[in-house]
Design a protein around this motif. Structure first.
Motif, PDB file in Angstrom:
ATOM      1  N   LEU A 143       0.833  -1.207   0.000  1.00  0.00           N
ATOM      2  CA  LEU A 143       0.000   0.000   0.000  1.00  0.00           C
ATOM      3  C   LEU A 143       0.865   1.254   0.000  1.00  0.00           C
ATOM      4  CD1 LEU A 143      -2.780  -0.978   2.596  1.00  0.00           C
ATOM      5  CD2 LEU A 143      -2.737  -1.351   0.122  1.00  0.00           C
ATOM      6  N   PHE A 144       1.934   1.218   0.772  1.00  0.00           N
ATOM      7  CA  PHE A 144       2.831   2.372   0.838  1.00  0.00           C
ATOM      8  C   PHE A 144       3.497   2.620  -0.504  1.00  0.00           C
ATOM      9  CE2 PHE A 144       6.949   4.370   1.762  1.00  0.00           C
ATOM     10  CZ  PHE A 144       6.529   5.481   2.477  1.00  0.00           C
ATOM     11  N   ALA A 198      -4.322  -9.366  -9.460  1.00  0.00           N
ATOM     12  CA  ALA A 198      -3.732  -8.998  -8.173  1.00  0.00           C
ATOM     13  C   ALA A 198      -4.474  -9.647  -7.014  1.00  0.00           C
ATOM     14  CB  ALA A 198      -3.733  -7.475  -8.014  1.00  0.00           C
ATOM     15  N   GLN A 199      -5.747  -9.991  -7.235  1.00  0.00           N
ATOM     16  CA  GLN A 199      -6.528 -10.619  -6.168  1.00  0.00           C
ATOM     17  C   GLN A 199      -5.974 -11.979  -5.761  1.00  0.00           C
ATOM     18  OE1 GLN A 199     -11.077  -9.723  -6.503  1.00  0.00           O
ATOM     19  NE2 GLN A 199     -10.316 -10.030  -8.584  1.00  0.00           N
ATOM     20  N   GLY A 211      -6.990  -4.199  -0.887  1.00  0.00           N
ATOM     21  CA  GLY A 211      -5.751  -3.424  -0.885  1.00  0.00           C
ATOM     22  C   GLY A 211      -4.923  -3.626  -2.129  1.00  0.00           C
ATOM     23  N   VAL A 212      -4.699  -4.896  -2.511  1.00  0.00           N
ATOM     24  CA  VAL A 212      -3.861  -5.145  -3.690  1.00  0.00           C
ATOM     25  C   VAL A 212      -4.595  -4.766  -4.974  1.00  0.00           C
ATOM     26  CG1 VAL A 212      -2.430  -6.915  -2.622  1.00  0.00           C
ATOM     27  CG2 VAL A 212      -4.553  -7.589  -3.762  1.00  0.00           C
ATOM     28  N   SER A 215      -4.446  -0.999  -5.216  1.00  0.00           N
ATOM     29  CA  SER A 215      -3.070  -0.633  -5.557  1.00  0.00           C
ATOM     30  C   SER A 215      -2.794  -0.896  -7.035  1.00  0.00           C
ATOM     31  CB  SER A 215      -2.085  -1.434  -4.701  1.00  0.00           C
ATOM     32  OG  SER A 215      -2.220  -1.112  -3.335  1.00  0.00           O
ATOM     33  N   ALA A 216      -3.237  -2.054  -7.538  1.00  0.00           N
ATOM     34  CA  ALA A 216      -3.029  -2.371  -8.948  1.00  0.00           C
ATOM     35  C   ALA A 216      -3.771  -1.388  -9.841  1.00  0.00           C
ATOM     36  CB  ALA A 216      -3.507  -3.796  -9.240  1.00  0.00           C
ATOM     37  N   GLY A 217      -4.967  -0.990  -9.434  1.00  0.00           N
ATOM     38  CA  GLY A 217      -5.710   0.001 -10.200  1.00  0.00           C
ATOM     39  C   GLY A 217      -4.990   1.334 -10.246  1.00  0.00           C
ATOM     40  N   ILE A 218      -4.396   1.711  -9.124  1.00  0.00           N
ATOM     41  CA  ILE A 218      -3.623   2.955  -9.073  1.00  0.00           C
ATOM     42  C   ILE A 218      -2.409   2.856  -9.990  1.00  0.00           C
ATOM     43  CG2 ILE A 218      -2.141   4.354  -7.566  1.00  0.00           C
ATOM     44  CD1 ILE A 218      -4.135   3.812  -5.308  1.00  0.00           C
ATOM     45  N   PHE A 219      -1.726   1.707  -9.958  1.00  0.00           N
ATOM     46  CA  PHE A 219      -0.580   1.502 -10.848  1.00  0.00           C
ATOM     47  C   PHE A 219      -0.984   1.689 -12.308  1.00  0.00           C
ATOM     48  CE2 PHE A 219       1.346  -1.611  -7.571  1.00  0.00           C
ATOM     49  CZ  PHE A 219       1.954  -0.552  -6.917  1.00  0.00           C
ATOM     50  N   LYS A 220      -2.213   1.298 -12.627  1.00  0.00           N
ATOM     51  CA  LYS A 220      -2.690   1.374 -14.002  1.00  0.00           C
ATOM     52  C   LYS A 220      -3.371   2.705 -14.333  1.00  0.00           C
ATOM     53  CE  LYS A 220      -1.053  -2.299 -15.601  1.00  0.00           C
ATOM     54  NZ  LYS A 220      -0.026  -2.195 -16.683  1.00  0.00           N
TER      55      LYS A 220
END
Length: 310
Positions: A143-144, A198-199, A211-212, A215-220
Motif C-alpha cells: 500500500l505504501f 492482483a486478487q 488493498g492489492v 493498488s493495482a488500479g492505481i498503478f494502471k
C-alpha cells in the motif's frame, strides 16, 4: 459440544465485514486476532486445527459481505447485467455498461482459476499466525509503495486534488457513479487482467484483496475512488462464489451445533460490510491508502514480535 460461541461468531462477523473491505486483510485478522486474544478464542478459532470448521465458517460469512456489496451497488449491478445481456444480444461492446461488464468478467478470470487450484494450499499451509503477521506487514508495504508511485511524477491526479471538470454541457447532471464508470472503462483489457489478477495475492493470509486490487488500479492510472469502486465491484462475484462453494459444508456435519452462531455472525458481517463500503467509497474520494499502510505495517510487526518473543 459447540466449537463456536455466539460472542465469538458475532465478533468474527464484525471483524470479517470490516476487514474484508478495508485494505487490511480479513483472513489475516481472522487468524491473528484470536491468536492474540488467546484462551478459548485461540482454541476455537484456529484455521489450521485438524477438522476445524472455522475456515468454512469464515468463508460462509463472506456470503454476507458479498450480499452487503450487492445491496450497496444494486443500481450498478442492474446496469452491468443489462450491459452484459445487451452486449451478447447485439454482439458488440460499445457502451460504458457493456465495457464495464466485460472488464469485470475478464478481471475475474485469473483469480477464479487460481482460487480453485491453490486455495487449499495457501490457506491450510499458511493459515497460521506468524505467516499471517509477515504477510500483513508486506501488505502495508504494498500500500505504501502504491502511494509513493502515485505521487512520483506520473502526471496523474493525486487523491485529494480537485477532480478535472468533465467535458460536456450536461456533465454536472451526470451521476458520479456513471462518470466513474466512464473513467474505469478506459482501462485496456490487459490492464484489467493485471488488476483482477492482483486478487490472487489475497489467497495469502495477511494480504488484502481490496488493498492489492486498489493498488493495482492505481498503478494502471485509475484515481483512488475509481480504483476502489472497481475493486469492490470485482470483489462481489469472487467473494460470493467462494462463499457459495463452502455453504453446503455448513449444511452438513460440519455445521452441526454452530448454525445459529454462523447466522448471528453473518448478520454482523452484513451490517459491518455495508457500513464499511459506504464509508470507504466516500473516503477514497479525497484520501489515500497511507493510513492503512501504516496500520498494516505496525500491526504486522507488532503481532510478529508478540508471537515470536512473547
Amino acid at each position: 459440544m459447540s466449537v463456536l460461541t455466539y460472542p465469538e461468531a458475532i465478533g468474527v462477523g464484525l471483524l470479517q465485514g470490516v476487514t474484508e473491505l478495508f485494505p487490511v486483510s480479513s483472513l489475516g485478522h481472522s487468524i491473528l486476532v484470536p491468536a492474540l486474544i488467546g484462551g478459548s478464542w485461540k482454541r476455537d478459532l484456529n484455521v489450521a486445527a485438524a477438522d476445524s470448521p472455522y475456515l468454512n465458517v469464515l468463508i460462509g460469512l463472506h456470503l454476507a459481505t458479498a450480499l452487503a456489496l450487492v445491496v450497496f451497488f444494486w443500481r450498478d449491478w442492474v446496469r452491468v447485467i443489462s450491459g452484459f445481456v445487451s452486449s451478447i444480444r447485439e454482439r458488440r461492446i460499445e457502451t460504458v455498461d457493456q465495457k464495464l461488464a466485460w472488464l469485470l468478467i475478464v478481471a475475474t478470470i485469473p483469480v477464479g482459476i487460481a482460487g480453485l487450484a491453490l486455495d487449499k494450499v495457501f490457506r491450510e499451509h499458511l493459515g497460521k499466525p506468524i505467516p499471517a503477521a509477515i504477510f500483513l506487514t508486506l501488505n502495508g508495504l504494498v500500500l505504501f509503495i502504491a502511494e509513493r508511485l502515485k505521487r512520483g511524477g506520473t502526471g496523474r491526479r493525486r487523491a485529494g486534488d480537485p477532480a478535472p471538470v468533465e467535458a460536456g454541457p450536461d456533465a454536472e447532471e451526470v451521476d458520479p457513479d456513471v462518470l466513474s464508470d466512464r473513467r474505469i472503462t478506459k482501462l485496456r483489457w490487459g490492464s484489467a487482467l493485471i488488476v483482477g489478477g492482483a486478487q490472487i495475492l489475497a489467497l495469502l493470509p495477511g494480504i488484502s484483496r481490496s488493498g492489492v486490487t486498489i493498488s493495482a488500479g492505481i498503478f494502471k492510472g485509475l484515481r483512488h475512488e475509481d480504483s476502489a469502486r472497481f475493486a469492490f465491484l470485482l470483489a462481489t462475484p469472487v467473494i460470493g462464489a467462494a462463499a457459495l462453494l463452502k455453504v453446503p459444508s455448513l449444511m452438513g456435519h460440519q455445521g452441526d451445533g454452530i448454525r445459529g452462531q454462523v447466522l448471528a455472525g453473518a448478520v454482523a458481517a452484513f451490517v459491518a460490510g455495508y457500513v464499511a463500503v459506504r464509508f470507504l467509497t466516500k473516503y477514497f474520494e479525497t484520501r489515500t491508502l497511507t493510513p492503512f499502510a501504516i496500520y498494516c505495517t505496525v500491526a504486522g510487526l507488532g503481532s510478529l514480535a508478540y508471537l515470536t518473543l512473547g
